[in-house]
Motif scaffolding. Structure first.
Motif, PDB file in Angstrom:
ATOM      1  N   LEU A 383      58.243-118.002 -21.027  1.00  0.00           N
ATOM      2  CA  LEU A 383      58.894-116.816 -20.466  1.00  0.00           C
ATOM      3  C   LEU A 383      58.599-115.569 -21.300  1.00  0.00           C
ATOM      4  N   LEU A 384      58.561-115.739 -22.622  1.00  0.00           N
ATOM      5  CA  LEU A 384      58.232-114.619 -23.496  1.00  0.00           C
ATOM      6  C   LEU A 384      56.783-114.183 -23.280  1.00  0.00           C
ATOM      7  N   HIS A 385      55.898-115.149 -23.080  1.00  0.00           N
ATOM      8  CA  HIS A 385      54.491-114.843 -22.785  1.00  0.00           C
ATOM      9  C   HIS A 385      54.376-114.005 -21.515  1.00  0.00           C
ATOM     10  N   LYS A 386      55.074-114.418 -20.462  1.00  0.00           N
ATOM     11  CA  LYS A 386      55.046-113.674 -19.205  1.00  0.00           C
ATOM     12  C   LYS A 386      55.592-112.256 -19.395  1.00  0.00           C
ATOM     13  N   ASP A 395      48.260-108.153 -25.323  1.00  0.00           N
ATOM     14  CA  ASP A 395      47.332-108.666 -24.318  1.00  0.00           C
ATOM     15  C   ASP A 395      47.173-110.169 -24.507  1.00  0.00           C
ATOM     16  N   GLU A 396      46.398-110.794 -23.644  1.00  0.00           N
ATOM     17  CA  GLU A 396      46.252-112.247 -23.667  1.00  0.00           C
ATOM     18  C   GLU A 396      45.624-112.740 -24.964  1.00  0.00           C
ATOM     19  N   GLN A 400      47.469-115.321 -27.718  1.00  0.00           N
ATOM     20  CA  GLN A 400      46.912-116.599 -28.148  1.00  0.00           C
ATOM     21  C   GLN A 400      46.885-116.708 -29.667  1.00  0.00           C
ATOM     22  N   GLU A 401      46.769-115.576 -30.353  1.00  0.00           N
ATOM     23  CA  GLU A 401      46.749-115.593 -31.817  1.00  0.00           C
ATOM     24  C   GLU A 401      48.146-115.725 -32.405  1.00  0.00           C
ATOM     25  N   LEU A 402      49.116-115.032 -31.812  1.00  0.00           N
ATOM     26  CA  LEU A 402      50.455-115.013 -32.424  1.00  0.00           C
ATOM     27  C   LEU A 402      51.346-116.171 -31.979  1.00  0.00           C
ATOM     28  N   LYS A 403      51.056-116.817 -30.832  1.00  0.00           N
ATOM     29  CA  LYS A 403      51.958-117.867 -30.339  1.00  0.00           C
ATOM     30  C   LYS A 403      52.006-119.067 -31.268  1.00  0.00           C
ATOM     31  N   GLU A 404      50.923-119.271 -32.048  1.00  0.00           N
ATOM     32  CA  GLU A 404      50.902-120.406 -32.966  1.00  0.00           C
ATOM     33  C   GLU A 404      51.853-120.226 -34.135  1.00  0.00           C
TER      34      GLU A 404
END
Length: 482
Positions: A383-386, A395-396, A400-404
């Motif tokens: 939900l946070l990504h959306k 941006d996408e 992808q870098e920070l979600k880890e």
């Protein structure tokens, strides 16, 4: 094509032609809605005749199993341990691990996370959402987006897994979600884009690694065995509880046929009673049930021989429930709940003194709860990504870098976890004291705070600010102690 669900307009795929107005053909599913289940192959205890034809049938089995008292009590313990409602916030977002991110962006991400929690009403409804996910083995959340996606998510609605299915449409070879409520007017349902639906699975699959199953799956066979054993124990006790009389009939030297006739007469004499009805003037023959208060007068010969009546004792071991307790403990073990938390007779007294020892079962249970929280946290992450991508905060590629490095700090009131934290803090302080003489020579203050005391950058900045304020106000404890 646009359609309206929960009051929000959604994109539902390309415009349908006349040929495509039929319900989309399901080619492949990530959920076993169209694949029949065999109850025997899934170890459904003794209910081998039932067939689970769809995922909806399986979910109903999970819910019926969870409605059992023993399972419900164990699930309550798991949910109460995972979701702590006593605190102001159940879960917090920790971004300390993200280095290459400005403070302004971090603040925006934290604000959007708080906004997501408010839309979910998680501080009030978090326990029921976690319980629903744990029992059903899946959770679907619909993100209502307005006409302008850049405004972000306007509403989050939890959808029952009985009303939604993931499909692959052969018309465009893309995946969609088919929303088809049971009480809806549209029999074909609504095709919804994957972009606005969050699917949170249980994380465990069946033996063929094809379909997601619930953690309740492991409890189905033990609970069926426990029910069967309890029912059989009740039937045995009811049938064997009454005492029975044994008649020893002295037939003397009568021949076999005469002796059998004589016994039958005695049986009729004691089992039937002739009574006179004053209203009709007729005699009736009624069954005479022997009672404990009934007296018997039986003749005996001079040598002591004759008919004798003994009492046959009732069934033995009526109070034996060791086997029932065995299956009850087996049920709790299948749900990963320590038996000591459930059975009052085995519950240890909780001590808040110097004793810091904990059982292996409690340690394993704590790790199990942390694992469940980690899997369930995908709901927040997606939900946070959306939200962040809709509003162009990141941006996408940046996501992808920070979600880890995203970490969720869950509130906890576990006595054992508090003991663990206190012990770890005590060891860290002792270690910091031991190397204090080497600070400035072999170790820097930053090394001690980050590697020994395990303080984050935000904690270091916050504590330094607090120490500075205390020194200026004369509130410093070390000065007061001196």
């Amino acid at each position: 094509m646009a359609l309206n669900i929960f009051g929000y307009t959604l994109f539902s795929g390309p415009k349908k032609t006349k040929e495509d107005k039929k319900e989309p053909t399901i080619i492949e599913t990530s959920e076993p809605e169209s694949i029949p289940f065999d109850a025997q192959s899934l170890a459904f205890g003794f209910d081998f005749e039932s067939k689970i034809q769809s995922i909806n049938d399986l979910i109903l089995v999970y819910r019926n199993t969870a409605a059992n008292y023993e399972v419900e009590e164990a699930v309550d313990d798991i949910v109460n341990e995972a979701i702590i409602t006593d605190e102001k916030r159940i879960v917090n977002l920790n971004l300390d691990g993200i280095k290459n991110l400005s403070k302004n962006i971090k603040t925006k991400i934290l604000d959007e996370f708080d906004y997501i929690l408010r839309l979910l009403n998680f501080n009030q409804d978090g326990d029921s959402q976690f319980r629903r996910w744990y029992i059903d083995g899946r959770l679907y959340a619909f993100s209502g987006v307005g006409k302008n996606p850049k405004e972000g998510i306007k509403q989050i609605q939890i959808i029952s897994p009985l009303d939604i299915i993931r499909i692959k449409d052969k018309t465009d070879n893309k995946y969609y979600f088919m929303y088809k409520p049971k009480n809806g007017k549209d029999k074909t349902g609504y095709k919804i884009s994957e972009d606005v639906v969050t699917f949170v699975p249980s994380g465990i699959t069946d033996s063929q690694d094809k379909h997601y199953i619930s953690y309740i799956q492991r409890a189905i066979k033990p609970i069926n065995q426990l029910r069967l054993l309890e029912d059989s124990a009740v039937i045995y006790r009811i049938s064997r509880a009454p005492e029975r009389r044994v008649f020893y009939i002295d037939v003397g030297k009568l021949p076999k046929n005469k002796s059998e006739e004589y016994i039958k007469k005695l049986m009729q004499r004691f089992s039937n009673k002739v009574s006179y009805d004053v209203n009709t003037g007729k005699t009736t023959q009624k069954k005479d049930v022997l009672t404990m208060l009934e007296d018997f007068y039986l003749p005996t010969s001079g040598d002591g021989k004759g008919t004798k009546v003994d009492v046959l004792p009732s069934g033995t071991q009526l109070g034996e429930i060791t086997d029932i307790l065995y299956f009850k403990k087996k049920l709790y073990k299948s749900l990963k709940v320590p038996v000591s938390r459930i059975d009052q007779e085995d519950s240890p007294t909780v001590s808040f003194g110097q004793d810091s020892e904990t059982t292996r079962a409690e340690l394993k249970f704590s790790k199990f709860i942390n694992k469940q929280r980690h899997i369930f946290s995908f709901l927040f992450t997606d939900l946070l990504h959306k939200q962040l991508t809709f509003k162009n905060i990141v941006d996408e590629t940046e996501w992808q870098e920070l979600k880890e490095f995203i970490v969720y700090d869950w509130a906890s009131d576990s006595y054992w976890s508090q003991i663990k934290e206190n012990e770890i803090l005590s060891k860290r302080i002792d270690m910091a004291g031991e190397i204090s003489d080497y600070v400035g020579k072999y170790f820097s203050n930053e090394y001690v705070r980050k590697n020994i005391l395990k303080q984050t950058d935000d904690e270091i900045e916050s504590e330094d600010e607090k120490i500075k304020n205390e020194e200026q106000s004369g509130d410093n404890q070390s000065d007061a102690g001196a």
